[in-house]
Structure formats: structure tokens, C-alpha cells
Design a protein around this motif. Structure first.
Motif, PDB file in Angstrom:
ATOM      1  N   GLY A 137       6.138 -16.582 104.953  1.00 13.00           N
ATOM      2  CA  GLY A 137       6.453 -17.942 105.361  1.00 13.00           C
ATOM      3  C   GLY A 137       6.541 -18.913 104.216  1.00 13.00           C
ATOM      4  N   ASN A 138       6.259 -18.459 102.957  1.00 12.47           N
ATOM      5  CA  ASN A 138       6.321 -19.356 101.806  1.00 12.47           C
ATOM      6  C   ASN A 138       6.801 -18.554 100.589  1.00 12.47           C
ATOM      7  OD1 ASN A 138       6.074 -21.409 100.002  1.00 12.47           O
ATOM      8  ND2 ASN A 138       3.824 -21.416  99.943  1.00 12.47           N
ATOM      9  N   PRO A 139       8.093 -18.258 100.512  1.00 13.34           N
ATOM     10  CA  PRO A 139       8.596 -17.380  99.469  1.00 13.34           C
ATOM     11  C   PRO A 139       8.442 -17.923  98.059  1.00 13.34           C
ATOM     12  CG  PRO A 139      10.393 -18.466 100.620  1.00 13.34           C
ATOM     13  CD  PRO A 139       9.166 -18.820 101.347  1.00 13.34           C
ATOM     14  N   SER A 204      15.331 -13.101  97.323  1.00 18.06           N
ATOM     15  CA  SER A 204      15.759 -13.703  98.592  1.00 18.06           C
ATOM     16  C   SER A 204      14.681 -14.641  99.088  1.00 18.06           C
ATOM     17  CB  SER A 204      16.024 -12.611  99.627  1.00 18.06           C
ATOM     18  OG  SER A 204      14.842 -11.924  99.889  1.00 18.06           O
ATOM     19  N   ALA A 205      15.095 -15.711  99.750  1.00 16.50           N
ATOM     20  CA  ALA A 205      14.131 -16.686 100.224  1.00 16.50           C
ATOM     21  C   ALA A 205      13.794 -16.407 101.663  1.00 16.50           C
ATOM     22  CB  ALA A 205      14.703 -18.091 100.053  1.00 16.50           C
ATOM     23  N   SER A 206      14.425 -17.075 102.574  1.00 15.82           N
ATOM     24  CA  SER A 206      14.136 -16.860 103.987  1.00 15.82           C
ATOM     25  C   SER A 206      15.368 -16.389 104.729  1.00 15.82           C
ATOM     26  CB  SER A 206      13.613 -18.154 104.611  1.00 15.82           C
ATOM     27  OG  SER A 206      14.581 -19.176 104.435  1.00 15.82           O
ATOM     28  N   THR A 207      16.428 -16.091 104.021  1.00 18.13           N
ATOM     29  CA  THR A 207      17.657 -15.635 104.645  1.00 18.13           C
ATOM     30  C   THR A 207      17.930 -14.208 104.256  1.00 18.13           C
ATOM     31  OG1 THR A 207      18.957 -16.406 102.771  1.00 18.13           O
ATOM     32  CG2 THR A 207      18.621 -17.964 104.578  1.00 18.13           C
ATOM     33  N   GLN A 227      15.227  -5.443 106.072  1.00 13.24           N
ATOM     34  CA  GLN A 227      13.864  -5.327 106.595  1.00 13.24           C
ATOM     35  C   GLN A 227      12.924  -6.325 105.920  1.00 13.24           C
ATOM     36  OE1 GLN A 227      12.946  -1.213 105.910  1.00 13.24           O
ATOM     37  NE2 GLN A 227      13.748  -0.531 107.890  1.00 13.24           N
ATOM     38  N   TYR A 228      13.080  -6.460 104.603  1.00 12.32           N
ATOM     39  CA  TYR A 228      12.210  -7.366 103.863  1.00 12.32           C
ATOM     40  C   TYR A 228      12.473  -8.824 104.259  1.00 12.32           C
ATOM     41  CZ  TYR A 228       9.823  -9.567  99.916  1.00 12.32           C
ATOM     42  OH  TYR A 228       9.000 -10.336  99.133  1.00 12.32           O
ATOM     43  N   ALA A 229      13.763  -9.170 104.414  1.00 18.30           N
ATOM     44  CA  ALA A 229      14.116 -10.539 104.777  1.00 18.30           C
ATOM     45  C   ALA A 229      13.620 -10.890 106.175  1.00 18.30           C
ATOM     46  CB  ALA A 229      15.629 -10.729 104.680  1.00 18.30           C
ATOM     47  N   ALA A 230      13.665  -9.893 107.069  1.00 14.32           N
ATOM     48  CA  ALA A 230      13.284 -10.155 108.457  1.00 14.32           C
ATOM     49  C   ALA A 230      11.790  -9.964 108.714  1.00 14.32           C
ATOM     50  CB  ALA A 230      14.079  -9.240 109.388  1.00 14.32           C
ATOM     51  N   LEU A 231      11.055  -9.446 107.729  1.00 19.59           N
ATOM     52  CA  LEU A 231       9.645  -9.132 107.934  1.00 19.59           C
ATOM     53  C   LEU A 231       8.816 -10.405 108.083  1.00 19.59           C
ATOM     54  CD1 LEU A 231       7.478  -6.919 108.041  1.00 19.59           C
ATOM     55  CD2 LEU A 231       7.299  -7.075 105.543  1.00 19.59           C
ATOM     56  N   ASP A 232       8.183 -10.539 109.237  1.00 20.41           N
ATOM     57  CA  ASP A 232       7.305 -11.687 109.510  1.00 20.41           C
ATOM     58  C   ASP A 232       5.876 -11.162 109.663  1.00 20.41           C
ATOM     59  OD1 ASP A 232       6.041 -13.999 110.226  1.00 20.41           O
ATOM     60  OD2 ASP A 232       7.042 -14.218 112.172  1.00 20.41           O
ATOM     61  N   CYS A 233       5.112 -11.228 108.593  1.00 22.71           N
ATOM     62  CA  CYS A 233       3.770 -10.655 108.598  1.00 22.71           C
ATOM     63  C   CYS A 233       2.782 -11.450 109.434  1.00 22.71           C
ATOM     64  CB  CYS A 233       3.249 -10.529 107.164  1.00 22.71           C
ATOM     65  SG  CYS A 233       4.120  -9.275 106.195  1.00 22.71           S
ATOM     66  N   GLN A 264       0.701 -11.578 103.211  1.00 22.52           N
ATOM     67  CA  GLN A 264       1.638 -11.365 102.118  1.00 22.52           C
ATOM     68  C   GLN A 264       2.562 -10.216 102.499  1.00 22.52           C
ATOM     69  OE1 GLN A 264       0.493 -12.953  99.015  1.00 22.52           O
ATOM     70  NE2 GLN A 264       1.872 -12.126  97.476  1.00 22.52           N
ATOM     71  N   LYS A 265       3.849 -10.320 102.150  1.00 19.02           N
ATOM     72  CA  LYS A 265       4.759  -9.202 102.419  1.00 19.02           C
ATOM     73  C   LYS A 265       5.236  -8.613 101.099  1.00 19.02           C
ATOM     74  CE  LYS A 265       9.079 -11.851 103.179  1.00 19.02           C
ATOM     75  NZ  LYS A 265      10.177 -12.051 104.148  1.00 19.02           N
ATOM     76  N   TYR A 266       5.535  -7.307 101.156  1.00 20.55           N
ATOM     77  CA  TYR A 266       5.809  -6.548  99.941  1.00 20.55           C
ATOM     78  C   TYR A 266       7.036  -5.666 100.101  1.00 20.55           C
ATOM     79  CZ  TYR A 266       0.817  -7.490  98.963  1.00 20.55           C
ATOM     80  OH  TYR A 266      -0.400  -8.073  98.767  1.00 20.55           O
ATOM     81  N   VAL A 267       7.692  -5.417  98.966  1.00 20.57           N
ATOM     82  CA  VAL A 267       8.602  -4.283  98.817  1.00 20.57           C
ATOM     83  C   VAL A 267       7.892  -3.302  97.896  1.00 20.57           C
ATOM     84  CG1 VAL A 267      10.824  -3.447  97.993  1.00 20.57           C
ATOM     85  CG2 VAL A 267      10.682  -5.659  99.135  1.00 20.57           C
ATOM     86  N   LEU A 268       7.707  -2.073  98.360  1.00 20.26           N
ATOM     87  CA  LEU A 268       6.932  -1.084  97.632  1.00 20.26           C
ATOM     88  C   LEU A 268       7.787   0.122  97.280  1.00 20.26           C
ATOM     89  CD1 LEU A 268       3.727  -1.147  99.885  1.00 20.26           C
ATOM     90  CD2 LEU A 268       4.174  -2.494  97.827  1.00 20.26           C
ATOM     91  N   GLY A 269       7.523   0.680  96.111  1.00 13.80           N
ATOM     92  CA  GLY A 269       8.229   1.882  95.686  1.00 13.80           C
ATOM     93  C   GLY A 269       7.652   3.131  96.319  1.00 13.80           C
ATOM     94  N   ALA A 270       8.161   4.281  95.906  1.00 13.12           N
ATOM     95  CA  ALA A 270       7.688   5.563  96.433  1.00 13.12           C
ATOM     96  C   ALA A 270       6.224   5.778  96.070  1.00 13.12           C
ATOM     97  CB  ALA A 270       8.551   6.696  95.882  1.00 13.12           C
ATOM     98  N   ALA A 271       5.498   6.487  96.937  1.00 13.26           N
ATOM     99  CA  ALA A 271       4.080   6.749  96.703  1.00 13.26           C
ATOM    100  C   ALA A 271       3.910   7.647  95.483  1.00 13.26           C
ATOM    101  CB  ALA A 271       3.462   7.398  97.929  1.00 13.26           C
ATOM    102  N   GLU A 272       3.040   7.230  94.580  1.00 10.58           N
ATOM    103  CA  GLU A 272       2.767   8.002  93.370  1.00 10.58           C
ATOM    104  C   GLU A 272       1.460   8.791  93.481  1.00 10.58           C
ATOM    105  OE1 GLU A 272       4.735   8.262  90.826  1.00 10.58           O
ATOM    106  OE2 GLU A 272       6.225   6.739  91.336  1.00 10.58           O
TER     107      GLU A 272
END
Length: 589
Positions: A137-139, A204-207, A227-233, A264-272
């Protein structure tokens, strides 16, 4: 040979007081320990104390249609049992019901609520690199992250927290710098499909995200951007489904709370690194800093190498791409940053944990992830009213049975019944005290089947007395006086008692091993009382009988002693006589 036997017999008869003193000291010591420990009553199981009964239903996961099988269900039961026992919850029952359900019965207690929160948690843990993050909600704001450190050296601890900010919401097109930086991080992590996604998501901000200036965006990257743009945590339903069906080798989106309590919302890479790479974990209070409670982890040899590799790569990046997210069941529980490779084979997770939160996380890391995902099908509160009524009825039945046994002993054995009743009282005291002590010691809790086992033990104990008394009476029937009759009867009775109790204990042990749940309470109590029967007969019943055999009331064969030779039909001792040999006719011979 006759003289040594007589000496040993006299010695055995002259020292019964030692055995009686020994068992008296044991009773006093155990009783004192019971009161000093503050546990003067046995702990009660769910059927007597009440509690919570939870039905968990296994769910099919995407790409794993055959995951719900007997092996995985039994593994899940074993892990749940260890989790609950790790919390110190006594008499919790975890067992399968049908093909896809698990029933968890948690007794009422201080940790029962905490246990309920843990039993169904899948606890699939992954360490994923953070590619982009922003406060939901606050990018334009990024939250400080907890630090990750290795306890092999103090220099491995980071000194500052990440304060990187996402691109302003007024920017519609990502910058070339952000894009190239995202690609560099992705290349370093060997996740070729995420560079555009991570950079675009970060800017990206909120769009909805806009394709990167470098050209076309592949469908997987575009899907991740959307998915990241639409994610509402802030939406619980959205958080619960974020990252569903994503493989550990693929990038994903996730939610988590920061130290300020914001989502907080995240984009995460592959599990290491995964939870299977952790050897042990523990909750520790950090007295050296204001972090409070933290979770320490020890990795396996393979996990240590993986962790050192990923932290070494992340340390070269700028915030937030020098952070790694610890993802538990799809939710980020911590996102510490690193300043250099952590090579000590162990690490810490800190981030404003409460004691309960730290212990919960350490407990789940220690005992591993469930092989299946479960949902709560039903949660029922079990009251102690029904169990109390059944216990009351059981105690009445036990009292009636004990009364009938005592009446039989008085009518049939008369004076000998005093010894039997005293032995039953000693056995009852020892059983009660040991049950009370075993509650805090090993988590033993008294349930209805355990009460039934104690009632059945009355017959086993009485049987031992009857065997001994009958051997004594047999010796008196053969014309012996009481004192030698007691000593001659004991070896034969002892052998019979030991064989009988061994068979009973073996049956209880087998029943305890092959059964689960409340039946184990019956088997445990039966085995315990069988062992106590041997102790009481050897250290109390036999010495007491030896002492009373010296008293005139019993030694003279009083009619109310139970050892009256006339009532027993005793025959006078047989005396050998020399018969005169018939004269031999030499002629006839």
C-alpha cells in the motif's frame, strides 16, 4: 551339607527387618519428592481434564496427485507428535483416521493453544534471495530488515540495516539502471527467467508493470509482474494464496510483516537453501543487543556450503538485493541482509521475535516440514464432564472389586488377610506416588484406560499373595511347623510369581509397542503395577510373613490365623520304621 543349609535358613529368617526398612525408606523418599516437586496429584489426560480435538484433512497439491498415501500420512503423524512433545504437552494423541484425516487430541494445559497452532503447520522452509520489496500500500517506502549473522565470528555480523527504497509511484517506465541491476542480480543467482520481472516489479508503483525497454517480456515474467502488482498483502485471503503451486526452483511473490508491524510484499528468486538443510535450531535470548529473542540454526554439511554460497553472492549486491527471505509456508518470517559470506555452518534469525514466536519457529525448523498440506476440518472442545462421570463409575467398579477381594481374603485366609491387605495398601501408595512423579518427569498423564489398567492390577497383586499363602499351607499339610514351612514355601512360590509377572509384563510391553493413543495408557499402567507387584512381594509380603510366623497367634495355628493344621487337614509327620526281615530258608534258597 545340612549344617550350611540350616545356617542360611536361620540367617534369612533373622533379617526381614532390613527389607521392610528399605521399602519404608523408598515410600518416604518418593512421597517427599512428590510434595517437594509440587505435583501431589497425577496429571490427567484429555478424557479426564478436557482439551481440544482437531481433525486435519490432507489436501492435494498442484503437480502431486499421489502425494496423499500411507507413508506420507505416517510421516506427518510422527512429525506432529515430535512437535507437540517438543512443546511439553503431555498425553497429546496424534493418529490417522481413514485415508486422508489426522486426529489430534490436545489436553487442556498451558501449551495446548500453542500446540494447536503448530500441529497443522506444514513448515516448508526455503531461503530465497530478495529481488524486490515494498511496503504493501506504500510503494515508496521500504522497511528495515533484520540482520543475518553467522556465529563463527563476530565480524560476520552486519552493522547496518537495509534502507533501500522502491522507485517512486510517479515513474511509469522502469529505468535502464534498475533493469540492468536486476539482471546482474539474477545472473548471479542463476535464475535466468527473473531479471525483467524483478526489476520491473521493483519499479512498478500501484499499477500493472510495463515491459522493460530492452524488448519483449516472456510470458512467465509478465505473469510474475502482474502477480506482484496485484498482490495486496493487507488482504488475508490474498496472502494465503500468494505463491500457491510455485516450485522451489521458480521465482515467486510473497508477503511478510516487517519490524514495524506493516505488511511487506516481495519478489523472490529461486530457493537456494531449504529446511532439509538445517540440522538443528533453538530459540535464544540475545543479551548482547536489543534484538531480544532470536533463532539460531546449525546447517548440515551440504546446507552449510549452500548457505555460504548464497550469502557470498548477496553480499556483493545493493539493497534490497543483498537480503534473503526466510519463507515458511509461503510467508516471509524474516528478511535479513548480509554484508559478507557466512561460512561458519550456523546462522541466526533475529527480527523482533517474542519468546513464543522464536520457540515456535525453532521447534518447526528442528523437527522438519510435513510432507503434506493440511487444513482444519473441525475443531471441537472436549469437556471433562463425560470423562469425570466415567472415572467416577470406574472408581466405583474398582472399589467394589477391591471390596470383594478383601472379603474373599478375610473369609478364606482369615489372619493371613492382614498381610494381603497391608501389601495391597503399600502397592497402591507406590503406584499413586510414582504416577504423580512421572507426570512432570516423562509427561505421563492418567486417562480412563490407565485407570482400568490399575484396577486389573489388583487381581495380579492378589494372585501373588494367594500363590505364596497356598504354598505355606501345603507345607503345613505335610506336617511342618509354620517357620520352616514359610522358608520352604518361599522358593517355590517365588518361582511361580516371577513367571506369572513376567508373562503379564511381556503382554503389557507388546501392547504398548504395537498400539497407539489411549490403549498405551492401559499397557503402561499394567506394566508399571506388575513391576511394583514383584517389589512389594519381595520386600514387604515375604519379610512381613517371616516376622508374623514368630508370633504365637500364627505359630500355634490359631483357628483364626488361617493356618490351623486341623482345618487344613494336616497329617502327622511320616516316620520311617525299619521292618523286620523275614527269615530265609537256606534249603529253599
Amino acid at each position: 551339607m545340612a549344617a550350611p543349609k540350616k545356617g542360611r535358613s536361620a540367617s534369612a529368617q533373622s533379617r526381614p527387618g532390613r527389607s521392610l526398612a528399605l521399602i519404608l525408606i523408598a515410600i518416604v523418599a518418593l512421597t517427599g519428592g512428590m510434595f517437594l516437586s509440587g505435583h501431589s496429584t497425577p496429571r490427567l489426560g484429555i478424557d479426564l481434564a478436557g482439551g481440544t480435538s482437531i481433525t486435519l484433512e490432507a489436501k492435494n497439491e498442484p503437480g502431486q496427485p499421489n502425494a496423499i498415501n500411507k507413508t506420507n500420512m505416517n510421516t506427518a503423524v510422527d512429525i506432529m507428535n515430535r512437535r507437540v512433545n517438543g512443546l511439553g504437552v503431555s498425553e497429546a494423541e496424534v493418529q490417522t483416521q481413514g485415508d486422508r484425516n489426522i486426529i489430534v487430541n490436545i489436553p487442556k494445559g498451558t501449551n495446548s493453544k500453542q500446540a494447536r497452532e503448530q500441529v497443522g503447520t506444514t513448515a516448508k522452509l526455503y531461503f530465497r534471495p530478495v529481488l524486490a520489496t515494498e511496503v504493501a500500500g506504500n510503494p515508496a517506502t521500504a522497511s528495515p530488515s533484520p540482520s543475518a549473522s553467522s556465529s563463527d565470528s563476530s565480524k560476520d555480523k552486519a552493522s547496518d540495516k537495509a534502507t533501500g527504497k522502491a522507485t517512486s509511484s510517479s515513474s511509469a517506465t522502469p529505468s535502464a539502471t534498475a533493469t540492468s541491476q536486476g539482471r546482474a542480480v539474477t545472473d548471479a543467482l542463476k535464475a535466468d527467467s527473473t531479471p525483467s520481472a524483478s526489476a520491473s516489479a521493483k519499479s512498478s508503483a500501484s499499477t500493472a508493470a510495463t515491459p522493460s525497454p530492452s524488448g519483449s517480456v516472456d510470458p512467465a515474467t509478465a505473469k510474475l509482474q502482474a502477480q506482484y502488482a496485484a498482490l495486496d498483502c493487507t488482504d488475508k485471503a490474498v496472502r494465503a494464496t500468494a505463491g500457491d503451486g510455485v516450485k522451489p526452483t521458480d521465482p515467486t511473490v510473497a508477503c511478510g510483516k516487517n519490524s514495524s508491524g506493516q505488511w511487506q510484499k516481495y519478489v523472490l528468486g529461486a530457493a537456494e537453501v531449504s529446511g532439509t538443510d538445517i540440522k538443528s535450531a533453538a530459540a535464544v535470548f540475545d543479551t548482547q543487543s536489543a534484538a531480544g529473542w532470536k533463532v539460531t540454526m546449525d546447517f548440515t554439511s551440504g546446507g552449510s556450503k549452500k548457505f555460504a554460497d548464497i550469502t557470498g553472492k548477496l553480499a556483493k549486491n545493493q539493497s534490497p538485493q543483498n537480503q534473503f527471505a526466510i519463507v515458511l509456508d509461503g510467508e516471509v518470517v524474516s528478511d535479513p541482509y548480509v554484508s559478507q559470506a557466512l561460512t561458519g555452518g550456523n546462522a541466526e534469525i533475529s527480527g523482533s521475535f517474542t519468546q513464543t514466536e522464536a520457540q515456535d519457529l525453532a521447534n518447526m525448523l528442528k523437527y522438519g516440514a510435513l510432507p503434506l498440506t493440511f487444513k482444519e476440518a473441525s475443531v471441537n472442545t472436549v469437556t471433562a464432564a463425560l470423562g469425570g462421570e466415567q472415572l467416577h463409575a470406574g472408581l466405583i467398579a474398582g472399589a467394589i472389586g477391591l471390596g470383594l477381594v478383601i472379603i474373599y481374603l478375610v473369609v478364606y485366609y482369615r489372619g493371613l488377610s492382614v498381610i494381603a491387605i497391608a501389601s495391597l495398601m503399600v502397592s497402591a501408595i507406590l503406584t499413586y506416588v510414582i504416577m504423580a512423579l512421572l507426570g512432570p518427569a516423562i509427561g505421563f498423564a492418567l486417562n480412563l484406560p490407565a485407570v482400568c489398567g490399575a484396577i486389573v492390577a489388583i487381581g495380579i497383586t492378589a494372585d501373588s499373595f494367594i500363590v505364596f499363602f497356598e504354598r505355606i499351607r501345603d507345607e503345613i499339610r505335610e506336617g511342618r511347623s509354620l517357620r520352616p514351612a514359610v522358608e520352604r514355601a518361599w522358593p517355590r512360590a517365588r518361582r511361580t510369581i516371577l513367571v506369572s509377572d513376567f508373562v503379564s509384563f511381556l503382554a503389557a510391553a507388546v501392547l504398548f509397542i504395537v498400539t497407539v493413543g489411549k490403549v498405551q495408557g492401559f499397557a503402561f499402567t499394567l506394566g508399571l503395577t506388575t513391576l511394583l507387584d514383584v517389589v512389594v512381594v519381595f520386600l514387604f509380603t515375604k519379610p512381613l510373613m517371616t516376622l508374623l510366623a514368630r508370633k504365637k497367634f500364627f505359630a500355634s495355628g490359631h483357628s483364626w490365623s488361617g493356618l490351623d493344621p486341623k482345618r487344613l487337614g494336616a497329617q502327622p509327620p511320616l516316620r520311617r520304621t525299619r521292618r523286620a526281615s523275614a527269615p530265609v530258608d537256606t534249603k529253599e534258597a
